[in-house]
Design an enzyme around this catalytic site. Sequence first.
Site, short mmCIF file in Angstrom:
data_model
loop_
_atom_site.label_atom_id
_atom_site.label_comp_id
_atom_site.label_asym_id
_atom_site.label_seq_id
_atom_site.Cartn_x
_atom_site.Cartn_y
_atom_site.Cartn_z
N ASP A 67 1.36 -19.42 -7.97
CA ASP A 67 0.83 -18.28 -7.27
C ASP A 67 -0.26 -17.75 -8.34
O ASP A 67 -0.22 -17.92 -9.49
CB ASP A 67 1.83 -17.25 -7.30
CG ASP A 67 2.72 -17.24 -5.88
OD1 ASP A 67 1.90 -17.61 -4.76
OD2 ASP A 67 3.87 -17.32 -5.97
N ASP A 100 9.60 -15.63 -4.69
CA ASP A 100 10.31 -14.69 -4.83
C ASP A 100 10.64 -14.00 -3.50
O ASP A 100 12.03 -13.55 -3.02
CB ASP A 100 10.19 -13.49 -5.69
CG ASP A 100 8.83 -13.01 -5.38
OD1 ASP A 100 8.10 -13.23 -4.58
OD2 ASP A 100 8.12 -12.17 -6.46
N GLU A 145 -2.91 -2.60 -9.08
CA GLU A 145 -4.23 -2.23 -8.37
C GLU A 145 -4.35 -0.78 -7.67
O GLU A 145 -5.16 -0.45 -8.12
CB GLU A 145 -4.43 -3.29 -7.12
CG GLU A 145 -4.45 -4.72 -7.47
CD GLU A 145 -2.98 -5.40 -7.62
OE1 GLU A 145 -1.90 -4.74 -7.29
OE2 GLU A 145 -2.96 -6.73 -7.80
N ASP A 200 9.03 -16.41 1.31
CA ASP A 200 8.81 -17.79 0.62
C ASP A 200 9.81 -18.65 0.68
O ASP A 200 9.76 -19.84 0.58
CB ASP A 200 8.56 -17.42 -0.84
CG ASP A 200 7.31 -16.68 -1.43
OD1 ASP A 200 6.40 -17.10 -0.83
OD2 ASP A 200 7.33 -16.09 -2.38
N PHE A 230 1.61 -1.96 1.86
CA PHE A 230 1.09 -3.11 1.82
C PHE A 230 2.18 -4.24 2.59
O PHE A 230 3.13 -4.08 2.39
CB PHE A 230 0.49 -3.77 0.69
CG PHE A 230 0.05 -5.12 0.98
CD1 PHE A 230 -1.44 -5.19 0.99
CD2 PHE A 230 0.77 -6.13 0.55
CE1 PHE A 230 -2.04 -6.40 0.84
CE2 PHE A 230 0.43 -7.54 0.57
CZ PHE A 230 -1.27 -7.59 0.98
#
Lengths: 679, 569
Positions: free
Chosen positions: A304, A515, A345, A519, A374
């Site tokens: 990643d 995680d 961010e 995934d 998000f």
Amino acid sequence: MSAQPRSLLDPALIVPALGSALLKLDPRQLIRNPVMFAVEVVALVAVVLFARDLAVRSPSAGFSGQLAFWLWATVYFATFSEAIAEGRGKAQADALRRTRSDTMAKRLVGQGGDYEEIAAPALKVGDLVLVEPGDLIPGDGEVVEGVATVDESAITGESAPVIRESGGDRSAVTGGTKVLSDRITVRITAASGSSFLDRMIALVEGAERAKTPNEIALTILLAGLSLIFVLAVATIPSFAAYSGGVVPVVVLVALFVTLIPTTIGGLLSAIGIAGMNRLVRFNVLAMSGRAVEAAGDVDVLLLDKTGTITLGNRQAAEFRPLPGVTARELADAAQLASLSDETPEGRSIVVLAKAAHGLRGREMAPLAATFIPFSAQARMSGVDIGATKIRKGAADAVLKHVKTLGGQIPDELGAIVERVAREGGTPLVVSTDARALGVVYLKDIVKGGIRERFQELRAMGIRTVMITGDNPMTAAAIAAEAGVDDFLAEATPEAKLALIRKEQEGGKLVAMCGDGTNDAPALAQADVGVAMQTGTVAAREAGNMVDLDSDPTKLIEIVGIGKQLLMTRGALTTFSIANDVAKYFAIIPAMFVALYPPLGALNVMGLASPQSAILSAIIFNALIIVALVPLALKGVSYTPSSAAALLRRNLLVYGLGGLVAPFIGIKLVDLAITSVGLA
Amino acid sequence: MTINGWMQIAVFCAIVLALVRPLGGFLFRLYAGARTFLHPVLAPVERGFYRLAGVRPDAEQSWASYALAMLAFHVAGFLAVYGLLRLQGVLPLNPQGFAGVTPDLALNTAISFITNTDWQSYGGEATLSYGSQMWALTVQNFLSAATGMALAVALIRGFARRSAKGIGNFWTDLTRSVLYVLLPACIVFALIYVALGVPQTLQPYLTAKTLEGADQTIALGPVASQLAIKMLGTNGGGFFNANSAHPFENPSALSNLIQMVSIFAIGAALTNVFGRMVGDERQGWAILGAMGALFLAGVGLVYWAEAGANPIHAAIGLDPSAGNMEGKEVRFGIALSALFAVVTTAASCGAVNAMHDSFSAIGGLIPMVNMQLGEVIVGGVGAGLYGILLFAVVAVFVAGLMVGRTPEYVGKKIEGREVKLTMLALLCSPAATLLALAVAIVVPAGLAGLQESGPHGFSEALYATTSAAANNGSAFAGLTANSPFWNVTLAIGMMIGRFALIVPMLAVAGSLAAKSKVPPSAGTFPTHGPLFVGLLVGVVLIMGGLTYFPALTLGPVADAFATAAGDTR
């Protein structure tokens, strides 16, 4: 689990190992190791021969007695090496077991929040339990309600508390960890006895240790070699009879034991256990030895981007508005969309808005705003204030959103996005309702030293693929800066899975870490799937390793440990087989010199007498096992380089070394035993 | 040793090397089913055979059906040869009127020829009719050689194919080997031998008057045709008892060179076929390199040993500069006798142009070691390649771990099943050799065959059991092997040495073929360079050599020390 690597000479390790090594002499246990079992059988024969010599007062009783002693020593040293390797795991297991004390669980009954106290082991899968500050979590589970800080130091050795919350990727909790603040409701996902902690204990103790495929193959090879030497030795009496002599059985026994690969046979299981322990010391738990071996074989690493290749937090560096929009206007919208965004961010946008345009943070509550978090599917976040929808996110996602609201996309936007991407930044497009405002330039910071790591990996023949949600241009810029071989941009879980499948179809072994629940399919598909301890239960179940520190960079170390394990096995096998040449030169002349005196010329080491020669070989053979225990436990030294370079080095050290070392060693033992008059 | 001698050895090596690629390319196309320059003529014949036998040439066989077909074919071959030899007395083409062969000798000879051993307990010109030589022995010379080639190609397919169920079709591989390779080549070679003076006739033996006026029977027969396949198929069974030392079977230095080249030609070319089929010719060269290193070391040692004089002879005043010429033909000399001895034992041929029994102890040790290493130095046609590939599997497994990956060879992972089967295959030859020897040198029936006592007698017995289990067929001439004990013991050795190795080897092929291929990377253990060549040589020497260390010590090594010490026992 933070147990420091202990010194090999630590009496706390050695003393119990001395005892359990004795128990391991039980033939029913030893039969799993054909080479050492064979030694034990012939050691028994040697004892019988010694007893016979004593009974008839044979002058050679001293000799056969010493041989019998050293044969038993050979077996004992082998079991001792296994015991000491296990001992290091046991110390870790004991520390874990203490946390698994008899906790009481508060099992919820009915809807009202009432609970009954029951013993933790009585919990069933699916039970809901309440955990309050100061309580130990009674079993593995998933937070279904609430947020809490949890002290997981019992498992990870990390003292800083971590956050566990319902939903999202941090919902998994582990039995035996302690809730520090707030109350959570946990659904139990593992029955007592099969919990994560139980599995960890079993793993580090080596109780569940099944032989790995490669270990089985090696055991077969060693057994096959032993069989060949059975033939070579068993036919000698007939040869000797033809030549008009007799070779004492005890000498044949000695020859047999020195020829069969006792060095690697004795250390094989210690090497395997030590490999698992090395991982544990790195705070990585492998669910099987097979996974550790597979790590050594990995051809492709999926990494990643965030947290592995770049520092986790991308920083907002600039607001780039579209024509007709002021930078302040853009900053204002971006700030509103980020106020409730707790990601680094999001926070950096708020910080930049204040620093560049003096915009202060606002309270969200009076604005009647709804935060849109998000999600990996939508790939944008934002806020709804009344009917106004403010969004920020990946360019294509926001543009699609704007279009669905009937908005127009100004041509200039594409140019801005592309420029940011080409500079290696992440363009975050901001929109208010159907109007695109501009781009926030998020800057990615590539970790120092990561480029060199990738170069090492390339030298080892491992390809690195960067996985990122960024658009292809951004991804390409960062990939170039970090020096990865390839990248997968705008990655969705499905794309990740497809990439793994594609690589595997080409015959490659793939490692990845992850995680989130999304995934899980990829983790399960990958040959080595490292789940983060902070991840979800689903991810942890799907992977075959768990990283307790949740540090994705570790994948690189895991590969190294897997390789080191295989290399140690190979090196000691080569060493063991190469040793045979010298042993033949010690024993064969001693055995046959009485039949044909000129054969004494083969005694190239100049050993004192036939008896001392045979004893020296068998003593060397026993002592070399002890001498190599530290190497077996630590692993051969390993610097990442190409296979050709590794082979050259290891062949020189363990092949040539294995050829030469016993000539010197046997000679030294011979000098020692003749000087003290043992032979 | 002389410059001239070394140059003759160099010329031989150069010719063999020059043949590797062209012949390898031809065989590669042939076994891949592509057209070759012989197809316009032979393809209709080939199709005719398949139609007659009801074989579908492109039907893939699993390793088990491949092995079953191979075994069934050999049972039939055995029965045919055994029957023909027993009935020799009533069959035609028997101008000397030889009687039927005794049961134990017929058994030994039949097994000897179906296993490509060509161990000869019989004396050719004194026991067998022209008919027996032609339809019993020569036919098997072709078929056993073709079987070896088919088996090697089957194993190569195991390495070359990915995720495949089959490893080829035994009947097709066999037919193509005979029809396109052995038969045409042997026709050419036979004509060349005839031109060089080798007889090819069905006339009875000649009786000549010697200068002293005595009658001398001169044995003749269809020699050239059998000689061609005896060499090219690494069979080695001589038409005459003296084999290629006989002037009619090897008249000149030129015929000697052609014979040696034809022993190595197909075996060496098969390494190239391996390289081509796995898609990297360097892999083939590496294998050939390992073979070559062992070969040159052997040649150097034997040449050195034979060029040196026997110290006992020197002590009684014989000129030491001639070297050890005992048992050697003057027209070949030391260098070519040494070279021939190494070639024939390295390659499982067993033809001889000098008597190995008369070599010095070290000169006789090397041919034994060559065979004991498993005949993998070029080896018998096909057999040498599949033998050394098995060693390569072991080498890769042991050392491959040292680069930190699951060992893989030409892209195939070597795992438990392959290791198990490979060890099984490699175990059978030492087992057959050592157990047979252990029995033979203590029972009176075994001892009765030995010409000498002491270490040299031990060497004779060791050589015989080694030669049988390795399917070589050459002999340390001192042993009288035509007795029921030796005939049966060696027949068992030959069977084990051939079939107990082939069946697990084919299983390895099947297991490998089913695997997918790992693409090479910088992390892959390189198997095409000098490092691997050295490693493979080391593994062959340690695995093969150490097993026989005690036996060799009591035989040739003790013999050598005794000779050096002037002991004439």
